[in-house]
Design a protein around this motif. Structure first.
Motif, PDB file in Angstrom:
ATOM      1  N   LEU A  12       0.740  -1.188  -0.072  1.00 56.88           N
ATOM      2  CA  LEU A  12       0.085  -0.015   0.203  1.00 56.88           C
ATOM      3  C   LEU A  12       0.788   1.149  -0.024  1.00 56.88           C
ATOM      4  O   LEU A  12       0.565   2.398  -0.226  1.00 56.88           O
ATOM      5  CB  LEU A  12      -1.039   0.066   1.192  1.00 56.88           C
ATOM      6  CG  LEU A  12      -2.030  -1.125   1.337  1.00 56.88           C
ATOM      7  CD1 LEU A  12      -2.912  -0.840   2.333  1.00 56.88           C
ATOM      8  CD2 LEU A  12      -2.964  -0.915   0.052  1.00 56.88           C
ATOM      9  N   THR A  13       2.218   1.146   0.407  1.00 63.46           N
ATOM     10  CA  THR A  13       3.045   2.521   0.682  1.00 63.46           C
ATOM     11  C   THR A  13       4.410   2.088  -0.186  1.00 63.46           C
ATOM     12  O   THR A  13       4.802   0.659  -0.334  1.00 63.46           O
ATOM     13  CB  THR A  13       3.216   2.708   1.841  1.00 63.46           C
ATOM     14  OG1 THR A  13       3.938   1.835   2.725  1.00 63.46           O
ATOM     15  CG2 THR A  13       1.954   3.251   2.487  1.00 63.46           C
ATOM     16  N   ASP A  14       5.008   3.032  -0.601  1.00 65.82           N
ATOM     17  CA  ASP A  14       6.313   2.749  -1.284  1.00 65.82           C
ATOM     18  C   ASP A  14       7.428   2.683  -0.298  1.00 65.82           C
ATOM     19  O   ASP A  14       8.525   2.063  -0.439  1.00 65.82           O
ATOM     20  CB  ASP A  14       6.881   3.991  -2.106  1.00 65.82           C
ATOM     21  CG  ASP A  14       5.704   3.823  -3.298  1.00 65.82           C
ATOM     22  OD1 ASP A  14       5.157   2.982  -3.718  1.00 65.82           O
ATOM     23  OD2 ASP A  14       5.288   5.055  -3.888  1.00 65.82           O
ATOM     24  N   THR A  15       7.175   2.855   1.174  1.00 62.19           N
ATOM     25  CA  THR A  15       8.397   2.999   1.916  1.00 62.19           C
ATOM     26  C   THR A  15       7.667   2.643   3.408  1.00 62.19           C
ATOM     27  O   THR A  15       6.504   2.654   3.534  1.00 62.19           O
ATOM     28  CB  THR A  15       8.860   4.268   2.044  1.00 62.19           C
ATOM     29  OG1 THR A  15       9.924   4.397   3.124  1.00 62.19           O
ATOM     30  CG2 THR A  15       7.906   5.314   2.555  1.00 62.19           C
ATOM     31  N   SER A  16       8.680   1.792   4.036  1.00 61.99           N
ATOM     32  CA  SER A  16       8.376   1.560   5.493  1.00 61.99           C
ATOM     33  C   SER A  16       8.648   2.427   6.373  1.00 61.99           C
ATOM     34  O   SER A  16       8.794   2.424   7.807  1.00 61.99           O
ATOM     35  CB  SER A  16       8.886  -0.001   5.629  1.00 61.99           C
ATOM     36  OG  SER A  16      10.277   0.027   5.789  1.00 61.99           O
ATOM     37  N   LEU A  17       9.397   3.668   6.151  1.00 64.38           N
ATOM     38  CA  LEU A  17      10.051   4.541   7.086  1.00 64.38           C
ATOM     39  C   LEU A  17       8.934   5.441   7.706  1.00 64.38           C
ATOM     40  O   LEU A  17       7.792   5.704   6.943  1.00 64.38           O
ATOM     41  CB  LEU A  17      11.175   5.430   6.174  1.00 64.38           C
ATOM     42  CG  LEU A  17      12.317   4.585   5.564  1.00 64.38           C
ATOM     43  CD1 LEU A  17      13.066   5.725   4.814  1.00 64.38           C
ATOM     44  CD2 LEU A  17      12.980   4.008   6.634  1.00 64.38           C
ATOM     45  N   CYS A  18       9.247   6.113   8.634  1.00 64.87           N
ATOM     46  CA  CYS A  18       8.271   6.927   9.683  1.00 64.87           C
ATOM     47  C   CYS A  18       7.732   8.060   8.703  1.00 64.87           C
ATOM     48  O   CYS A  18       8.381   8.613   7.768  1.00 64.87           O
ATOM     49  CB  CYS A  18       9.060   7.344  10.715  1.00 64.87           C
ATOM     50  SG  CYS A  18       8.189   8.484  11.668  1.00 64.87           S
ATOM     51  N   SER A  19       6.649   8.383   8.897  1.00 64.10           N
ATOM     52  CA  SER A  19       5.720   9.503   7.962  1.00 64.10           C
ATOM     53  C   SER A  19       6.483  10.774   8.546  1.00 64.10           C
ATOM     54  O   SER A  19       6.317  11.795   7.836  1.00 64.10           O
ATOM     55  CB  SER A  19       4.272   9.401   8.125  1.00 64.10           C
ATOM     56  OG  SER A  19       3.756   8.027   8.070  1.00 64.10           O
TER      57      SER A  19
END
Length: 400
Positions: free
Chosen positions: A264-271
């Motif tokens: 669902l998102t391109d990254t797993s990094l913090c928003s």
């Protein structure tokens, strides 16, 4: 499932429809014992063994090969109920039937059972003494005058009972408030004259701890889980806030780590900081941006609320709403819960963390709480709880 468990076990007391229907069918066992209707007379006339079914275990009724589909379902559900309604201590264990009991032996036949039951030997208590020791073969034969039961057959039954007790003793947790005075499945069914509560509660009971407990125990050892699970209900009646804390406690709050895993998102990094993986703990506590926002708000609370001058917000209180080092009052718990939800909502909507926006929401919550207390004619209680927090809000002259 977890959702169907009691609040103190981390559930939401949702109805398990399938188990509820099963409990309704099982209540017909109560009617078989208590009813004097014509249908019961017909049933016993067709199947005379029904008159003594209380002396046997769950496999007895299913062994009758009843053709009626309704009664087959009733007896099948009763069999499943017996498998989960096990004795909880030695006293209840002594009332367990010796025959057609799936926990003792599963290959019993009517001829074998009749030889024992015919002379009053049908429950475990009949072949064990008051100290829980099996009667010797000689004592058994003398007591019940049974010479047609061989030495091997008798001690085979005793060995099966001992093995069953060993399995139970490994899971027995101690004394019970409501001790069954007969075979426990029948006791649970018959102790109420109507309704399905006792039956349904046993069917949906889950003795396995929630998965979240193991994970949080590694982070915060020694948690009092009943209090943790009751936190959202004790703080507010707002269902959105309760649902948010429920998801947080059970660690099912969606973060970028999970969203990235399912594409669902391109990254797993913090928003907020975009530096580390966005786990629940990082998002709500460890992130530098979030931590700065929390510290600024805590500083404002200490400046505005005299009773919080020495207050230190720790990780456990913030995430789970309870800690052993500080007993937060209800308004403070609600403020902390709203602060967590505000951070998460900003993450979901892509907005920046803003102190003024949060204080505006907090003030609106204050007025909503005041109105609810006024409707219940509890203005004095509201003043007692919220007066220490008057100066926290943006309005200068807030009055009760």
């Amino acid at each position: 499932t977890t959702m169907c468990q009691p609040y103190v076990n981390g559930g939401l007391r949702m109805i398990n429809v399938q188990k509820f229907i099963s409990s309704l069918k099982i209540t017909w066992m109560r009617k078989i014992f208590n009813s004097e209707s014509s249908w019961k007379k017909l049933l016993v006339l067709e199947y005379p063994q029904m008159a003594t079914c209380y002396k046997f275990g769950s496999l007895f009724l299913t062994s009758l090969r009843i053709q009626n589909p309704f009664w087959r379902e009733v007896f099948s559900e009763f069999k499943a109920f017996c498998q989960v309604c096990v004795p909880r201590n030695m006293e209840e264990f002594r009332h367990e039937p010796l025959f057609f009991n799936h926990n003792v032996k599963s290959d019993d036949d009517n001829n074998t059972a009749d030889r024992w039951v015919g002379n009053g030997v049908w429950k475990i208590d009949d072949i064990f003494d008051g100290n829980g020791c099996a009667l010797t073969y000689g004592t058994f034969c003398e007591l019940f005058d049974r010479n047609d039961i061989t030495f091997v057959e008798y001690y085979g039954r005793v060995a099966a009972v001992r093995a069953y007790r060993a399995r139970l003793e490994a899971v027995w947790s101690g004394e019970c408030a409501d001790v069954a005075t007969q075979y426990r499945p029948y006791y649970q069914i018959l102790k109420r004259t109507k309704g399905t509560d006792g039956i349904y509660n046993i069917l949906v009971r889950n003795t396995s701890p929630a998965i979240c407990m193991r994970v949080w125990n590694d982070v915060f050892p020694g948690l009092e889980w009943e209090k943790v699970f009751l936190v959202p209900r004790s703080i507010t009646k707002d269902t959105k806030l309760r649902w948010f804390q429920f998801r947080l406690t059970h660690r099912i709050l969606t973060t970028n780590v999970f969203a990235h895993r399912i594409g669902l998102t391109d990254t797993s990094l913090c928003s907020f900081c975009s530096l580390e993986r966005e786990t629940i703990e990082h998002l709500l506590w460890n992130c530098n941006v979030v931590k700065k926002f929390i510290e600024e708000f805590c500083k404002k609370m200490k400046d505005k609320c005299d009773h919080l001058r020495d207050f230190i917000l720790d990780k456990q209180l913030f995430l789970l709403g309870i800690t052993k080092t500080y007993r937060a009052d209800k308004p403070l718990q609600l403020i902390i819960l709203m602060l967590k939800q505000f951070i998460y909502r900003c993450k979901c909507t892509g907005k920046e963390l803003n102190q003024k926006v949060f204080l505006w929401e907090l003030e609106n919550r204050y007025y909503a709480e005041r109105y609810m207390y006024a409707v219940k004619d509890m203005k004095n209680m509201f003043k007692l709880l919220w007066s220490p927090y008057y100066h926290l809000f943006s309005s200068v002259n807030i009055q009760c």
